[in-house]
Each structure stands twice: as C-alpha cells, then as structure tokens.
Design a protein around this motif. Structure first.
Motif, PDB file in Angstrom:
ATOM      1  N   PHE A  27       1.093  -0.864   0.252  1.00  0.00           N
ATOM      2  CA  PHE A  27      -0.116  -0.099   0.373  1.00  0.00           C
ATOM      3  C   PHE A  27       0.791   1.400  -0.337  1.00  0.00           C
ATOM      4  N   GLU A  28       0.142   2.062  -0.817  1.00  0.00           N
ATOM      5  CA  GLU A  28       0.691   3.187  -1.126  1.00  0.00           C
ATOM      6  C   GLU A  28       0.885   4.357   0.695  1.00  0.00           C
ATOM      7  N   THR A  29       1.708   4.674   1.016  1.00  0.00           N
ATOM      8  CA  THR A  29       1.816   5.485   2.158  1.00  0.00           C
ATOM      9  C   THR A  29       2.702   7.050   2.235  1.00  0.00           C
ATOM     10  N   ASP A  30       3.448   7.521   1.311  1.00  0.00           N
ATOM     11  CA  ASP A  30       2.960   9.058   1.239  1.00  0.00           C
ATOM     12  C   ASP A  30       3.979   8.786   1.752  1.00  0.00           C
ATOM     13  N   SER A  31       5.281   8.100   1.939  1.00  0.00           N
ATOM     14  CA  SER A  31       6.286   8.127   3.346  1.00  0.00           C
ATOM     15  C   SER A  31       7.520   7.279   3.045  1.00  0.00           C
ATOM     16  N   ASP A  32       8.039   7.576   3.345  1.00  0.00           N
ATOM     17  CA  ASP A  32       9.921   6.412   3.874  1.00  0.00           C
ATOM     18  C   ASP A  32       8.899   4.867   4.305  1.00  0.00           C
ATOM     19  N   SER A  33       7.902   4.903   4.683  1.00  0.00           N
ATOM     20  CA  SER A  33       7.208   3.883   5.482  1.00  0.00           C
ATOM     21  C   SER A  33       7.294   2.350   4.634  1.00  0.00           C
TER      22      SER A  33
END
Length: 69
Positions: A27-33
């Motif tokens: 899933f896309e997290t829009d972060s580096d996670s």
C-alpha cells in the motif's frame, strides 16, 4: 538472509509466498515507510478493489518492484 534493500527483500518474500499460493500486497504510504499484507493469491484482485474503495493505493509485487527497484 541479507538483502541489499527493502524492495529486494520484499521481492524474495513475494517469490517465496507465490510458491505457496499466497501474495504480498503493498500500500502507498506517501512516506519512506512500507506497508504490505500477505493474502491468498486468489484474493489479490478483490483485495485491491476493497483497498481502492477505502481510498488506499494498492500495488501487487510487480507494480511495487517497478516503482521501487
């Protein structure tokens, strides 16, 4: 085992899961996670539809690898 990157580790895990009729869905997290779940391989399409209905951005392993490797 050691891997050169998190995406490389996910690829190895995905291959191992596929041999067991399972799949790794990211899933896309829009972060580096990173966020991923393990599901039955036969449920990938339905799970992606449910994720999109919940306004999440799902990626199967092929899409994830294209974006991250």
């Amino acid at each position: 085992m050691e891997f050169e990157s998190v995406p490389a580790a996910f690829l190895a895990l995905s291959e191992w899961l596929t041999a067991r009729e399972l799949a790794l869905l990211h899933f896309e997290t829009d972060s580096d996670s990173y966020c991923a779940i393990i599901i039955k391989g036969s449920n990938v399409a339905a799970t992606k539809q449910l994720a999109e209905a919940a306004q999440l951005t799902p990626y199967d392993q092929l899409d994830f690898s294209k974006r991250n490797c």
